[in-house]
Design an enzyme around this catalytic site. Structure first.
Site, PDB file in Angstrom:
ATOM      1  N   LYS A  63      -4.849  -0.797  15.782  1.00  0.00           N
ATOM      2  CA  LYS A  63      -5.591  -0.076  14.742  1.00  0.00           C
ATOM      3  C   LYS A  63      -6.783   0.685  15.339  1.00  0.00           C
ATOM      4  O   LYS A  63      -7.150   1.749  14.836  1.00  0.00           O
ATOM      5  CB  LYS A  63      -6.017  -1.044  13.628  1.00  0.00           C
ATOM      6  CG  LYS A  63      -4.819  -1.632  12.859  1.00  0.00           C
ATOM      7  CD  LYS A  63      -3.980  -0.545  12.173  1.00  0.00           C
ATOM      8  CE  LYS A  63      -2.825  -1.085  11.379  1.00  0.00           C
ATOM      9  NZ  LYS A  63      -2.043  -0.053  10.700  1.00  0.00           N
ATOM     10  N   ILE A  96      -9.389  -5.930   2.969  1.00  0.00           N
ATOM     11  CA  ILE A  96      -8.309  -6.880   2.672  1.00  0.00           C
ATOM     12  C   ILE A  96      -7.672  -6.470   1.352  1.00  0.00           C
ATOM     13  O   ILE A  96      -8.340  -6.438   0.317  1.00  0.00           O
ATOM     14  CB  ILE A  96      -8.852  -8.318   2.583  1.00  0.00           C
ATOM     15  CG1 ILE A  96      -9.538  -8.710   3.892  1.00  0.00           C
ATOM     16  CG2 ILE A  96      -7.735  -9.292   2.230  1.00  0.00           C
ATOM     17  CD1 ILE A  96      -8.644  -8.741   5.102  1.00  0.00           C
ATOM     18  N   ASN A 149       2.032   5.104   7.254  1.00  0.00           N
ATOM     19  CA  ASN A 149       1.465   3.874   6.672  1.00  0.00           C
ATOM     20  C   ASN A 149       2.110   2.593   7.212  1.00  0.00           C
ATOM     21  O   ASN A 149       1.466   1.541   7.246  1.00  0.00           O
ATOM     22  CB  ASN A 149       1.640   3.943   5.143  1.00  0.00           C
ATOM     23  CG  ASN A 149       1.416   2.607   4.478  1.00  0.00           C
ATOM     24  OD1 ASN A 149       0.290   2.159   4.298  1.00  0.00           O
ATOM     25  ND2 ASN A 149       2.511   1.934   4.120  1.00  0.00           N
ATOM     26  N   TYR A 162      -2.788  -6.724  16.779  1.00  0.00           N
ATOM     27  CA  TYR A 162      -2.931  -5.844  15.615  1.00  0.00           C
ATOM     28  C   TYR A 162      -4.180  -4.972  15.726  1.00  0.00           C
ATOM     29  O   TYR A 162      -4.130  -3.747  15.554  1.00  0.00           O
ATOM     30  CB  TYR A 162      -2.996  -6.706  14.359  1.00  0.00           C
ATOM     31  CG  TYR A 162      -3.149  -5.937  13.078  1.00  0.00           C
ATOM     32  CD1 TYR A 162      -2.099  -5.198  12.553  1.00  0.00           C
ATOM     33  CD2 TYR A 162      -4.357  -5.950  12.360  1.00  0.00           C
ATOM     34  CE1 TYR A 162      -2.233  -4.499  11.357  1.00  0.00           C
ATOM     35  CE2 TYR A 162      -4.493  -5.262  11.166  1.00  0.00           C
ATOM     36  CZ  TYR A 162      -3.429  -4.536  10.673  1.00  0.00           C
ATOM     37  OH  TYR A 162      -3.563  -3.835   9.490  1.00  0.00           O
ATOM     38  N   LYS A 195      -4.478  -6.897  -1.439  1.00  0.00           N
ATOM     39  CA  LYS A 195      -3.514  -7.915  -1.907  1.00  0.00           C
ATOM     40  C   LYS A 195      -2.095  -7.351  -1.882  1.00  0.00           C
ATOM     41  O   LYS A 195      -1.605  -6.789  -2.862  1.00  0.00           O
ATOM     42  CB  LYS A 195      -3.911  -8.393  -3.293  1.00  0.00           C
ATOM     43  CG  LYS A 195      -5.132  -9.317  -3.231  1.00  0.00           C
ATOM     44  CD  LYS A 195      -5.357 -10.048  -4.524  1.00  0.00           C
ATOM     45  CE  LYS A 195      -6.288  -9.255  -5.384  1.00  0.00           C
ATOM     46  NZ  LYS A 195      -6.440  -9.789  -6.733  1.00  0.00           N
ATOM     47  N   ILE A 252       0.834  -1.210   0.000  1.00  0.00           N
ATOM     48  CA  ILE A 252       0.000   0.000   0.000  1.00  0.00           C
ATOM     49  C   ILE A 252       0.870   1.261   0.000  1.00  0.00           C
ATOM     50  O   ILE A 252       0.581   2.226  -0.714  1.00  0.00           O
ATOM     51  CB  ILE A 252      -0.944  -0.024   1.233  1.00  0.00           C
ATOM     52  CG1 ILE A 252      -1.959  -1.165   1.099  1.00  0.00           C
ATOM     53  CG2 ILE A 252      -1.664   1.313   1.391  1.00  0.00           C
ATOM     54  CD1 ILE A 252      -2.771  -1.445   2.361  1.00  0.00           C
TER      55      ILE A 252
HETATM   56  N1  NAI Z   1      -2.934  -5.478   3.402  1.00  0.00           N
HETATM   57  C1  NAI Z   1      -4.072  -5.327   4.033  1.00  0.00           C
HETATM   58  O1  NAI Z   1      -5.015  -6.101   3.804  1.00  0.00           O
HETATM   59  C2  NAI Z   1      -4.272  -4.218   5.012  1.00  0.00           C
HETATM   60  C3  NAI Z   1      -3.257  -3.388   5.429  1.00  0.00           C
HETATM   61  N2  NAI Z   1      -3.531  -2.374   6.321  1.00  0.00           N
HETATM   62  C4  NAI Z   1      -2.495  -1.477   6.792  1.00  0.00           C
HETATM   63  O2  NAI Z   1      -1.905  -0.790   5.705  1.00  0.00           O
HETATM   64  C5  NAI Z   1      -0.523  -0.513   5.977  1.00  0.00           C
HETATM   65  C6  NAI Z   1       0.333  -1.077   4.851  1.00  0.00           C
HETATM   66  O3  NAI Z   1       0.104  -2.470   4.771  1.00  0.00           O
HETATM   67  P1  NAI Z   1       0.640  -3.412   3.595  1.00  0.00           P
HETATM   68  O4  NAI Z   1       1.128  -2.608   2.470  1.00  0.00           O
HETATM   69  O5  NAI Z   1      -0.395  -4.426   3.389  1.00  0.00           O
HETATM   70  O6  NAI Z   1       1.848  -4.088   4.382  1.00  0.00           O
HETATM   71  P2  NAI Z   1       3.242  -4.715   3.858  1.00  0.00           P
HETATM   72  O7  NAI Z   1       3.744  -5.574   4.956  1.00  0.00           O
HETATM   73  O8  NAI Z   1       3.076  -5.310   2.522  1.00  0.00           O
HETATM   74  O9  NAI Z   1       4.150  -3.409   3.750  1.00  0.00           O
HETATM   75  C7  NAI Z   1       4.447  -2.679   4.915  1.00  0.00           C
HETATM   76  C8  NAI Z   1       5.793  -2.012   4.774  1.00  0.00           C
HETATM   77  O10 NAI Z   1       6.068  -1.364   6.024  1.00  0.00           O
HETATM   78  C9  NAI Z   1       7.431  -1.606   6.354  1.00  0.00           C
HETATM   79  N3  NAI Z   1       7.631  -1.541   7.795  1.00  0.00           N
HETATM   80  C10 NAI Z   1       7.248  -2.445   8.722  1.00  0.00           C
HETATM   81  N4  NAI Z   1       7.710  -2.091   9.920  1.00  0.00           N
HETATM   82  C11 NAI Z   1       8.376  -0.929   9.751  1.00  0.00           C
HETATM   83  C12 NAI Z   1       9.088  -0.083  10.612  1.00  0.00           C
HETATM   84  N5  NAI Z   1       9.231  -0.373  11.911  1.00  0.00           N
HETATM   85  N6  NAI Z   1       9.649   1.035  10.115  1.00  0.00           N
HETATM   86  C13 NAI Z   1       9.549   1.320   8.795  1.00  0.00           C
HETATM   87  N7  NAI Z   1       8.904   0.540   7.917  1.00  0.00           N
HETATM   88  C14 NAI Z   1       8.327  -0.578   8.401  1.00  0.00           C
HETATM   89  C15 NAI Z   1       7.719  -3.010   5.817  1.00  0.00           C
HETATM   90  O11 NAI Z   1       9.115  -3.209   5.649  1.00  0.00           O
HETATM   91  C16 NAI Z   1       6.934  -3.000   4.513  1.00  0.00           C
HETATM   92  O12 NAI Z   1       7.732  -2.523   3.447  1.00  0.00           O
HETATM   93  C17 NAI Z   1      -0.233  -1.155   7.337  1.00  0.00           C
HETATM   94  O13 NAI Z   1      -0.320  -0.184   8.349  1.00  0.00           O
HETATM   95  C18 NAI Z   1      -1.340  -2.170   7.478  1.00  0.00           C
HETATM   96  O14 NAI Z   1      -1.613  -2.453   8.815  1.00  0.00           O
HETATM   97  C19 NAI Z   1      -4.773  -2.162   6.814  1.00  0.00           C
HETATM   98  C20 NAI Z   1      -5.805  -2.955   6.425  1.00  0.00           C
HETATM   99  C21 NAI Z   1      -5.636  -4.050   5.515  1.00  0.00           C
HETATM  100  C1  BUO Z   2      -4.217  -7.005   7.798  1.00  0.00           C
HETATM  101  C2  BUO Z   2      -5.467  -6.315   8.043  1.00  0.00           C
HETATM  102  O1  BUO Z   2      -5.509  -5.140   8.251  1.00  0.00           O
HETATM  103  C3  BUO Z   2      -6.678  -7.010   8.060  1.00  0.00           C
HETATM  104  C4  BUO Z   2      -6.681  -8.448   8.024  1.00  0.00           C
HETATM  105  O2  BUO Z   2      -7.694  -6.390   8.098  1.00  0.00           O
END
Ligand code: NAI
Ligand code: BUO
Length: 256
Positions: free
Chosen positions: A156, A184, A86, A152, A186, A14
């Protein structure tokens, strides 16, 4: 004048989609993450496509590193207008086995990271003598309880509280604070969860991911770009009169 944004956790998923979208919207962008090679790759791609980006390594759980990343961005681009907090981690933590380490690690990144990002950005906006926008990543898991996500989900829910609270504190400085709550999406984070779900059922990752698509009103899981579209609105002028809000970016999902 070109505006400047910093996106944390922008090495993939994201965060990468948000960084790329904000560049399309005319921002210069700092691509921030734990792994320099990953954020450098994203910045290189943006620069090769005619945008302007810098890569900065920082762990958002560490206040000094977040302040240093904001300072470097402000110095390199001479402006600072938007932070997207993010970065996040999502361990699966059934309530009876969740540990102190799980809680501290998840809160340190997801919650403390948002607090440090908020402080550093607000400090930069004030030093530049103008307002700005703070945008935080929450989740549908911060709007409704999701089984097995106590660590988690609690972070949030907290982020929505911090968003409302800081919006009230920072309004007088022309700073808005909002959050986006994906369903959710991808991304590598969700593929990790899908892998775990699949493995526990003796199935593959695709099967694990498919378990999350049941009952989505729009009939599909979301793409990172679906989330980036909403962040684009929150980062732009059309949201100037929106603060303290969480926009749920969710096709109507059911987590189970
Ligand atoms: N993928 C999903 O379905 C959902 C994601 N989110 C939220 O959206 C945001 C982005 O998620 P995604 O892109 O799916 O995750 P992802 O795991 O694919 O990417 C997250 C990025 O954040 C970086 N990161 C993690 N810890 C870190 C730290 N301490 N300092 C700096 N960078 C750090 C990781 O290295 C990674 O590059 C997160 O906050 C997640 O909780 C929320 C709802 C759903
Ligand atoms: C990873 C996440 O935010 C979910 C499952 O809602």
């Amino acid at each position: 004048m070109t505006k400047v944004a910093l996106v944390t956790g922008a090495g993939q998923g994201i965060g990468q989609a948000i960084a790329e979208r904000l560049v399309k919207d005319g921002f210069k962008v700092a691509v921030v993450g734990r792994h320099l090679d990953k954020v450098q790759k994203v910045a290189d791609k943006i620069n090769a496509n005619g945008g302007e980006a810098i890569a900065i390594q920082a762990d958002v759980a560490k206040r000094a590193e977040v302040f240093a990343a904001v300072a470097e961005t402000k110095e390199k681009f001479g402006e600072f207008n938007v932070i997207v907090n993010n970065a996040g981690v999502a361990p699966t933590t059934p309530i009876m086995s969740v540990t102190e380490e799980d809680m501290n690690w998840t809160w340190g990144i997801n919650v403390n990271g948002v607090v440090w990002g908020t402080q550093a950005a607000a400090d930069a906006f004030m030093s530049l003598g103008h307002g700005g926008k703070i945008i935080n990543a929450t989740s549908q898991a911060g709007v409704q309880g999701n089984p097995n996500l106590t660590a988690y989900g609690s972070t949030k829910f907290a982020i929505r509280g911090i968003t409302q609270t800081t919006a009230k504190e920072l309004a007088e400085f022309g700073i808005t604070v909002n959050a986006f709550a994906p369903g959710i999406v991808k991304t590598p984070m969700m593929w990790d969860i899908a892998h775990e779900v699949g493995q526990n059922a003796g199935q593959d990752d695709e099967w694990g991911m498919a378990q999350f698509s049941d009952g989505i009103t729009l009939g599909r899981l979301s793409e990172p770009e679906d989330v980036a579209n909403v962040v684009s609105f929150l980062a732009g002028e059309d949201s100037n009169y929106v603060t303290g809000q969480t926009i749920v970016v969710d096709g109507g999902m059911v987590f189970h």
